[in-house]
Design a protein around this motif. Structure first.
Motif, PDB file in Angstrom:
ATOM      1  N   GLY A 234       8.293  56.154  83.482  1.00  0.00           N
ATOM      2  CA  GLY A 234       7.856  56.192  84.877  1.00  0.00           C
ATOM      3  C   GLY A 234       6.456  55.691  85.125  1.00  0.00           C
ATOM      4  O   GLY A 234       5.947  55.821  86.242  1.00  0.00           O
TER       5      GLY A 234
ATOM      6  N   THR B 246      15.126  46.762  89.273  1.00  0.00           N
ATOM      7  CA  THR B 246      14.887  48.193  89.417  1.00  0.00           C
ATOM      8  C   THR B 246      13.937  48.410  90.593  1.00  0.00           C
ATOM      9  O   THR B 246      13.132  47.533  90.929  1.00  0.00           O
ATOM     10  CB  THR B 246      14.272  48.799  88.143  1.00  0.00           C
TER      11      THR B 246
ATOM     12  N   ASN C 292      10.860  47.883  81.068  1.00  0.00           N
ATOM     13  CA  ASN C 292      11.136  48.114  79.652  1.00  0.00           C
ATOM     14  C   ASN C 292      10.850  46.849  78.855  1.00  0.00           C
ATOM     15  O   ASN C 292      10.422  45.835  79.409  1.00  0.00           O
ATOM     16  CB  ASN C 292      12.592  48.548  79.463  1.00  0.00           C
TER      17      ASN C 292
ATOM     18  N   PHE D  85      11.053  53.747  78.883  1.00  0.00           N
ATOM     19  CA  PHE D  85      10.192  53.869  80.063  1.00  0.00           C
ATOM     20  C   PHE D  85      10.194  55.311  80.556  1.00  0.00           C
ATOM     21  O   PHE D  85      11.242  55.956  80.620  1.00  0.00           O
ATOM     22  CB  PHE D  85      10.725  52.939  81.152  1.00  0.00           C
TER      23      PHE D  85
ATOM     24  N   ASP E 280       6.455  53.133  89.399  1.00  0.00           N
ATOM     25  CA  ASP E 280       7.483  53.871  88.676  1.00  0.00           C
ATOM     26  C   ASP E 280       8.820  53.127  88.695  1.00  0.00           C
ATOM     27  O   ASP E 280       9.834  53.671  88.277  1.00  0.00           O
ATOM     28  CB  ASP E 280       7.651  55.287  89.231  1.00  0.00           C
TER      29      ASP E 280
ATOM     30  N   SER F 115       5.169  45.499  77.266  1.00  0.00           N
ATOM     31  CA  SER F 115       6.619  45.632  77.409  1.00  0.00           C
ATOM     32  C   SER F 115       7.389  44.424  76.918  1.00  0.00           C
ATOM     33  O   SER F 115       8.508  44.201  77.327  1.00  0.00           O
ATOM     34  CB  SER F 115       6.968  45.895  78.870  1.00  0.00           C
TER      35      SER F 115
ATOM     36  N   ILE G 222       3.727  49.156  79.737  1.00  0.00           N
ATOM     37  CA  ILE G 222       4.174  50.493  80.085  1.00  0.00           C
ATOM     38  C   ILE G 222       3.353  51.508  79.315  1.00  0.00           C
ATOM     39  O   ILE G 222       2.732  51.187  78.296  1.00  0.00           O
ATOM     40  CB  ILE G 222       5.675  50.707  79.780  1.00  0.00           C
TER      41      ILE G 222
ATOM     42  N   ALA H 213      11.384  51.003  87.008  1.00  0.00           N
ATOM     43  CA  ALA H 213      11.606  50.961  85.563  1.00  0.00           C
ATOM     44  C   ALA H 213      11.256  49.594  84.978  1.00  0.00           C
ATOM     45  O   ALA H 213      11.754  48.560  85.410  1.00  0.00           O
ATOM     46  CB  ALA H 213      13.060  51.301  85.260  1.00  0.00           C
TER      47      ALA H 213
ATOM     48  N   SER I  56       3.794  54.999  77.303  1.00  0.00           N
ATOM     49  CA  SER I  56       4.824  55.851  76.728  1.00  0.00           C
ATOM     50  C   SER I  56       4.196  56.873  75.799  1.00  0.00           C
ATOM     51  O   SER I  56       3.252  56.557  75.071  1.00  0.00           O
ATOM     52  CB  SER I  56       5.839  55.024  75.929  1.00  0.00           C
TER      53      SER I  56
END
Length: 406
Positions: free
Chosen positions: A260, A199, A227, A258, A223, A405, A249, A225, A251
Motif C-alpha cells: 500500500g 490498478t 509491484n 505491495f 496506494d 519495483s 515501493i 498497487a 515493503s
C-alpha cells in the motif's frame, strides 16, 4: 379686469419666481450629486463557462467508480520492456536433436515504459534498463520493436528509449503541481510479467523524499498497487494524463509484495528532464556544493536553535562555491534569493535550476545570528555529492526498507 401694466408686472413676477425655483433646484441637485453620488451600477455577471462534456463525464464516471475512459486514453501509451537472448541446449545429443540449429529464445521482463512521442520515444526508469544491452518493447496492441537507449538522467532515475516506429499513441503529460492528497489515480504497467494491468488508488502524500533512491526526490505516494514490473509505467489522473512514473515501493523486511505504499516520480520532474533527453543533450544543473539535511525538531532542540524545522548544512564540499562563500556545517539555510526554504529536496531543486555564474543570496542562521552569504553557482559536476543526507527512520532501523519495483 386687470390693467395691462399690472398684468405685465404680474407675469414678470411669476417668471422671476420660476427662474429662481429652477436655479435652486439645479443647485440642490448638484449638491446632492456631489455629496451623495449614485452607486456604480454592478457589472454584469460573467457568463458561466461552458462545461467541458469530457470533464463532466469523467467526474460522473469517477463518482460511480468507472475509470474506463481514463484507461482507454492512457493504456495504449504504456509498454512492456523486456530483453531476450538465445540459450543453447546442453543435452542436445541425449535428446537426439540438434538444438544448436534452433536455439531456444529466452525472454525476461524488465519493467514498463510510457510512449511520450508519436515518433517512438519511450520514457522509463533508468534502473529498468541499466546495464541491459538488448532491449525490446512490446506495445499494448502486441507489436514488438527493438529499442535503443537514447538518453538517461541517473540523478532522477529516468531514461529515454527509442524505437523505429511512427504514429505511436503518445500520452498526454499532466501537471503534477495541481495534485491534491486524496485524488484518485491509476497505475498502469506490467507487474510480474502477467500483461498490462491497471490498478486504482488515491494520492496518499506529496513531496516524499529522503529515501536515497535518487538525488532529486519529490515522490508522489500512492496506494494504487505497484509491484515488480511496474517500474517505468504510468501513474495517471482520471483525464488519462501522465502525472508520474511509477518507480518504487516500500515493503517490510522479507515481504516482496505491495503493502500500500508506492512512489512515483512526478511529471514536474519529467518535464524538466525530458526535453534535454529528447534533444540528445546532457541535463545541466546548477551547483553550490553542500549536503543538506532535513532539520528535525529534536535536532534543533539539541543544537539550541531558535527554529524548529528547516534545512541544515550537514557538509560543505571542499573548494565548492559554498565553501568559498563561507557557508559552514550546521548552518541552517533560511532563504535562497528571498525564497523561504523548508525542505531539503526543494533546496536541491532550486539549486539545480540555477544557471552557472548566477550570484545567489543565501540567508543562513548560524547559532543565534542571521547572516547573508553570496554564492556564485557553478555547473554541477558528474557524480556530485550535493544530495540530501539520508537519515534512517525508526521503521528502517527495525528492518523495513525501500525497494525499486523493477
Amino acid at each position: 379686469m386687470v390693467a395691462p401694466k399690472a398684468k405685465k408686472a404680474r407675469l414678470k413676477q411669476l417668471w422671476l419666481l420660476f427662474a429662481q425655483a429652477v436655479t435652486v433646484g439645479c443647485a440642490a441637485a448638484l449638491v446632492w450629486k456631489t455629496f451623495f453620488p449614485a452607486p456604480e451600477p454592478s457589472p454584469a455577471p460573467n457568463p458561466p463557462k461552458a462545461e467541458d462534456p469530457l470533464e463532466k463525464d469523467l467526474a460522473l464516471l469517477a463518482m460511480s467508480g468507472d475509470y474506463s475512459n481514463a484507461v482507454s486514453i492512457a493504456a495504449p501509451s504504456v509498454v512492456n520492456i523486456f530483453t531476450r537472448k538465445t540459450v543453447r541446449m546442453s543435452r542436445a545429443d541425449e535428446l537426439g536433436v540438434d538444438w544448436n540449429q534452433d536455439p531456444e529464445l529466452h525472454l525476461k521482463a524488465l519493467g514498463s515504459g510510457v510512449i511520450v512521442s508519436s515518433s517512438g520515444d519511450i520514457l522509463t526508469n533508468y534502473h529498468v534498463v541499466d546495464g541491459i544491452r538488448s532491449i525490446f518493447v512490446a506495445l499494448s496492441d502486441g507489436r514488438t520493436y527493438e529499442a535503443t537507449l537514447r538518453g538517461n538522467d541517473v540523478e532522477t532515475d529516468l531514461a529515454l528509449l527509442q524505437v523505429k516506429a511512427k504514429d505511436l499513441p503518445a500520452i498526454r503529460i499532466g501537471d503534477s503541481s495541481e495534485l491534491r492528497v486524496g485524488q484518485t489515480v491509476l497505475a498502469i504497467g506490467n507487474p510480474f510479467d502477467v500483461g498490462q494491468t491497471v490498478t486504482s488508488g488515491i494520492i496518499s502524500a506529496l513531496g516524499r523524499h529522503g529515501f536515497g533512491l535518487n538525488n532529486y526526490e519529490d515522490f508522489i505516494q500512492t496506494d494504487a498497487a505497484i509491484n515488480q514490473g511496474n517500474s517505468g509505467g504510468a501513474l495517471v489522473n482520471l483525464r488519462g494524463e501522465l502525472i508520474g512514473i511509477n518507480s518504487a515501493i516500500f515493503s517490510p523486511d522479507h515481504v516482496e509484495g505491495f503493502v500500500g505504499i508506492g512512489f512515483a516520480i512526478p511529471s514536474s520532474i519529467v518535464s524538466t528532464v525530458l526535453p534535454a533527453m529528447m534533444a540528445g543533450q546532457t541535463v545541466e544543473r546548477g551547483y553550490i556544493g553542500l549536503v543538506p539535511r532535513q532539520l528535525s525538531q529534536e535536532l534543533a532542540q539539541d543544537l539550541s536553535l531558535r527554529v524548529r524545522s528547516g534545512v541544515m548544512v550537514k557538509q560543505v564540499i571542499p573548494n565548492s562555491p559554498a565553501a568559498k562563500a563561507d557557508i559552514r556545517s550546521f548552518d541552517v539555510i533560511l532563504e535562497v534569493n528571498g525564497q523561504p526554504i523548508a525542505r531539503a529536496n526543494r533546496l536541491l531543486q532550486i539549486i539545480a535550476r540555477l544557471k552557472p555564474g548566477t550570484d545567489v543570496e543565501v540567508k543562513i542562521l548560524r547559532g543565534n545570528r542571521t547572516l547573508s552569504k553570496h554564492v556564485v553557482a557553478s555547473q554541477r559536476p558528474h557524480g556530485s555529492l550535493e544530495k540530501e543526507a539520508i537519515i534512517p527512520s525508526p521503521a528502517e532501523e527495525e528492518g523495513d526498507f525501500e525497494e525499486r519495483s523493477r
